[in-house]
Design a protein around this motif. Structure first.
Motif, PDB file in Angstrom:
ATOM      1  N   LYS A  98      32.337  71.109  70.439  1.00  0.00           N
ATOM      2  CA  LYS A  98      33.366  70.604  70.608  1.00  0.00           C
ATOM      3  C   LYS A  98      34.803  70.989  69.627  1.00  0.00           C
ATOM      4  CE  LYS A  98      33.977  65.781  72.320  1.00  0.00           C
ATOM      5  NZ  LYS A  98      33.775  64.616  72.454  1.00  0.00           N
ATOM      6  N   ALA A  99      34.332  70.781  68.663  1.00  0.00           N
ATOM      7  CA  ALA A  99      35.211  71.013  67.630  1.00  0.00           C
ATOM      8  C   ALA A  99      35.991  72.367  67.835  1.00  0.00           C
ATOM      9  CB  ALA A  99      34.684  70.675  65.907  1.00  0.00           C
ATOM     10  N   LEU A 100      35.063  73.449  68.050  1.00  0.00           N
ATOM     11  CA  LEU A 100      35.506  74.998  68.197  1.00  0.00           C
ATOM     12  C   LEU A 100      36.239  75.207  69.811  1.00  0.00           C
ATOM     13  CD1 LEU A 100      32.334  77.176  67.675  1.00  0.00           C
ATOM     14  CD2 LEU A 100      34.542  77.369  66.125  1.00  0.00           C
ATOM     15  N   LEU A 101      36.567  73.836  70.573  1.00  0.00           N
ATOM     16  CA  LEU A 101      36.867  74.318  72.035  1.00  0.00           C
ATOM     17  C   LEU A 101      38.571  73.280  71.649  1.00  0.00           C
ATOM     18  CD1 LEU A 101      33.804  73.151  74.606  1.00  0.00           C
ATOM     19  CD2 LEU A 101      35.193  75.598  74.348  1.00  0.00           C
ATOM     20  N   LYS A 102      38.150  72.591  70.608  1.00  0.00           N
ATOM     21  CA  LYS A 102      39.911  71.295  70.893  1.00  0.00           C
ATOM     22  C   LYS A 102      40.407  72.712  70.166  1.00  0.00           C
ATOM     23  CE  LYS A 102      37.916  66.701  70.915  1.00  0.00           C
ATOM     24  NZ  LYS A 102      37.826  65.826  70.542  1.00  0.00           N
ATOM     25  N   GLU A 103      40.070  72.920  69.045  1.00  0.00           N
ATOM     26  CA  GLU A 103      40.634  74.547  68.537  1.00  0.00           C
ATOM     27  C   GLU A 103      41.458  75.649  69.457  1.00  0.00           C
ATOM     28  OE1 GLU A 103      42.429  75.419  64.518  1.00  0.00           O
ATOM     29  OE2 GLU A 103      41.123  73.655  64.923  1.00  0.00           O
ATOM     30  N   TYR A 104      39.774  76.155  70.215  1.00  0.00           N
ATOM     31  CA  TYR A 104      40.666  77.135  70.468  1.00  0.00           C
ATOM     32  C   TYR A 104      42.172  76.190  72.447  1.00  0.00           C
ATOM     33  CZ  TYR A 104      40.827  80.059  74.633  1.00  0.00           C
ATOM     34  OH  TYR A 104      40.732  81.370  75.987  1.00  0.00           O
ATOM     35  N   GLU A 105      42.199  75.380  72.547  1.00  0.00           N
ATOM     36  CA  GLU A 105      42.786  74.799  73.009  1.00  0.00           C
ATOM     37  C   GLU A 105      43.785  74.799  72.499  1.00  0.00           C
ATOM     38  OE1 GLU A 105      43.235  71.069  76.162  1.00  0.00           O
ATOM     39  OE2 GLU A 105      42.403  70.842  74.699  1.00  0.00           O
ATOM     40  N   LYS A 106      44.245  74.459  70.895  1.00  0.00           N
ATOM     41  CA  LYS A 106      44.832  73.669  70.348  1.00  0.00           C
ATOM     42  C   LYS A 106      45.783  74.750  70.610  1.00  0.00           C
ATOM     43  CE  LYS A 106      46.589  72.540  66.716  1.00  0.00           C
ATOM     44  NZ  LYS A 106      46.627  71.453  65.015  1.00  0.00           N
ATOM     45  N   ASN A 107      45.219  76.107  69.906  1.00  0.00           N
ATOM     46  CA  ASN A 107      45.674  77.755  70.011  1.00  0.00           C
ATOM     47  C   ASN A 107      46.032  78.160  71.097  1.00  0.00           C
ATOM     48  OD1 ASN A 107      45.121  77.901  67.080  1.00  0.00           O
ATOM     49  ND2 ASN A 107      43.421  78.522  67.229  1.00  0.00           N
ATOM     50  N   LEU A 108      45.771  78.097  72.080  1.00  0.00           N
ATOM     51  CA  LEU A 108      46.481  78.377  73.374  1.00  0.00           C
ATOM     52  C   LEU A 108      47.601  77.545  73.755  1.00  0.00           C
ATOM     53  CD1 LEU A 108      45.421  80.423  75.696  1.00  0.00           C
ATOM     54  CD2 LEU A 108      44.280  78.882  77.407  1.00  0.00           C
ATOM     55  N   GLN A 109      47.690  76.507  73.640  1.00  0.00           N
ATOM     56  CA  GLN A 109      48.799  75.765  73.773  1.00  0.00           C
ATOM     57  C   GLN A 109      50.247  76.325  73.136  1.00  0.00           C
ATOM     58  OE1 GLN A 109      49.980  73.436  76.405  1.00  0.00           O
ATOM     59  NE2 GLN A 109      47.468  73.859  76.692  1.00  0.00           N
ATOM     60  N   VAL A 110      49.737  76.603  71.463  1.00  0.00           N
ATOM     61  CA  VAL A 110      50.469  77.650  70.991  1.00  0.00           C
ATOM     62  C   VAL A 110      51.358  78.840  71.626  1.00  0.00           C
ATOM     63  CG1 VAL A 110      51.307  78.395  69.260  1.00  0.00           C
ATOM     64  CG2 VAL A 110      50.024  75.778  68.720  1.00  0.00           C
ATOM     65  N   VAL A 111      50.455  79.805  71.942  1.00  0.00           N
ATOM     66  CA  VAL A 111      50.358  80.765  72.445  1.00  0.00           C
ATOM     67  C   VAL A 111      51.365  80.548  73.795  1.00  0.00           C
ATOM     68  CG1 VAL A 111      49.684  83.427  73.412  1.00  0.00           C
ATOM     69  CG2 VAL A 111      48.673  81.865  71.061  1.00  0.00           C
TER      70      VAL A 111
END
Length: 343
Positions: free
Chosen positions: A4-17
């Protein structure tokens, strides 16, 4: 880190991109296309892994299945009989299909047609009989000379395993006779000349040999000619006719050999023959033949030697003896040796 934490981190990085892409002037559909393209390598890797697993599982299933079928066909007689009854009818149609498929290959490589005349394409160098009885050669210390002995049939002694030698009353065969034979039948003999092995001569053709003289030959000159076609075999029999004691309907092998050696030609092992009963005729010159025990009998039997003089005929059984040809000391003339076998 949890999933779950990895998915949140991925979503955060995707928003930055995505934010950075918009600031660069890219539209929403272009950004979406770029994101989809980035997932393609992941899908391909996943697909390859899946295929690898399928292949691995298939092999794991195929191996025990093949083993089971092999054991079933060799152990369970009813199953073996059932399969044979149904498969035999497919043999000739399958061979016909193979022949049709092979026609284009033969057209591309015409030399493959020479394999039709071969009784064995690949010889097994590790062939060995573990339970061979070597009594026929155990007490043999010299050759049995049957010259002038009319009341003893050489075939009987040969079948007992005893090697024999007979000095025949026949004309010698020299290089001149061989050359005359070639010029009379050059078109027929050239069909089988590709099995000629020559040492001490620039050209390895029968025509080149037919143009030679003994004076311009080296002392270690050697020719090994293997004949395995009917027409050249019949022609060569004009020089080396069938031995008188062989029955008319004896199973004489088509394959035969002619060896021409200079007076100092190197030692060499003679080739294996199609049939087990072997006879050698010395056309002219001299050559030492060592009959060495076969691998199965080398611990029980001894090597015997014989000097092959002109018109001498040597008989032995290939199961017990393997011939080796050696030069004769102080010899000055060419040696012509002919070898054939019968069953």
């Amino acid at each position: 880190m949890t999933k779950k934490a990895l998915l949140k981190e991925y979503e955060k990085n995707l928003q930055v991109v995505i934010k950075s892409a918009k600031e660069s002037g890219l539209k929403d559909d272009q950004i979406e296309q770029c994101i989809r393209q980035s997932f393609k390598p992941l899908k391909k890797t996943s697909h390859d892994q899946k295929n690898h697993k399928i292949v691995k599982c298939s092999l794991l299933l195929l191996l025990p299945l093949s083993l089971f079928i092999y054991i079933l066909l060799n152990v369970h007689t009813p199953t073996s009989s059932l399969v044979l009854r149904n498969v035999q009818g497919l043999t000739y149609p399958a061979l016909k299909i193979v022949r049709i498929i092979s026609v284009p290959i033969i057209k591309l490589f015409p030399s493959f047609t020479s394999l039709y005349d071969e009784s064995c394409l690949v010889e097994n160098p590790y062939f060995y009989l573990t339970d061979m009885d070597c009594w026929p050669c155990e007490n043999i210390h010299s050759l049995l000379n049957l010259t002038g002995v009319d009341d003893v049939n050489p075939l009987e002694k040969l079948r007992e395993g005893t090697p024999c030698i007979i000095e025949m009353n026949k004309p010698t065969v020299s290089l001149k006779h061989f050359q005359e034979l070639y010029w009379n039948y050059s078109s027929e003999l050239d069909l089988d000349a590709n099995r000629l092995k020559v040492t001490g001569l620039n050209s390895g053709t029968l025509k080149a040999v037919a143009n030679l003289t003994e004076e311009n030959l080296s002392s270690n000159f050697h020719i090994h000619w293997r004949i395995n076609k009917m027409i050249p075999a019949r022609i060569v029999r004009k020089l080396f006719p069938k031995p008188h004691f062989l029955p008319e309907r004896s199973g004489q092998a088509v394959e035969r050999f002619l060896f021409i050696d200079g007076p100092k030609s190197n030692t060499y092992t003679l080739p294996n023959t199609e049939c087990s009963y072997v006879f050698m005729i010395q056309g002219s010159g001299e050559r030492i033949i060592a009959l060495k025990p076969s691998n199965e009998c080398k611990d029980k039997c001894k090597t015997i030697y014989v000097v092959m003089k002109p018109a001498a005929l040597l008989l032995f059984n290939w199961w017990y003896w393997r011939p080796v040809s050696l030069p004769v000391k102080n010899s000055t003339s060419l040696s012509f040796t002919y070898m054939n076998s019968f069953c």
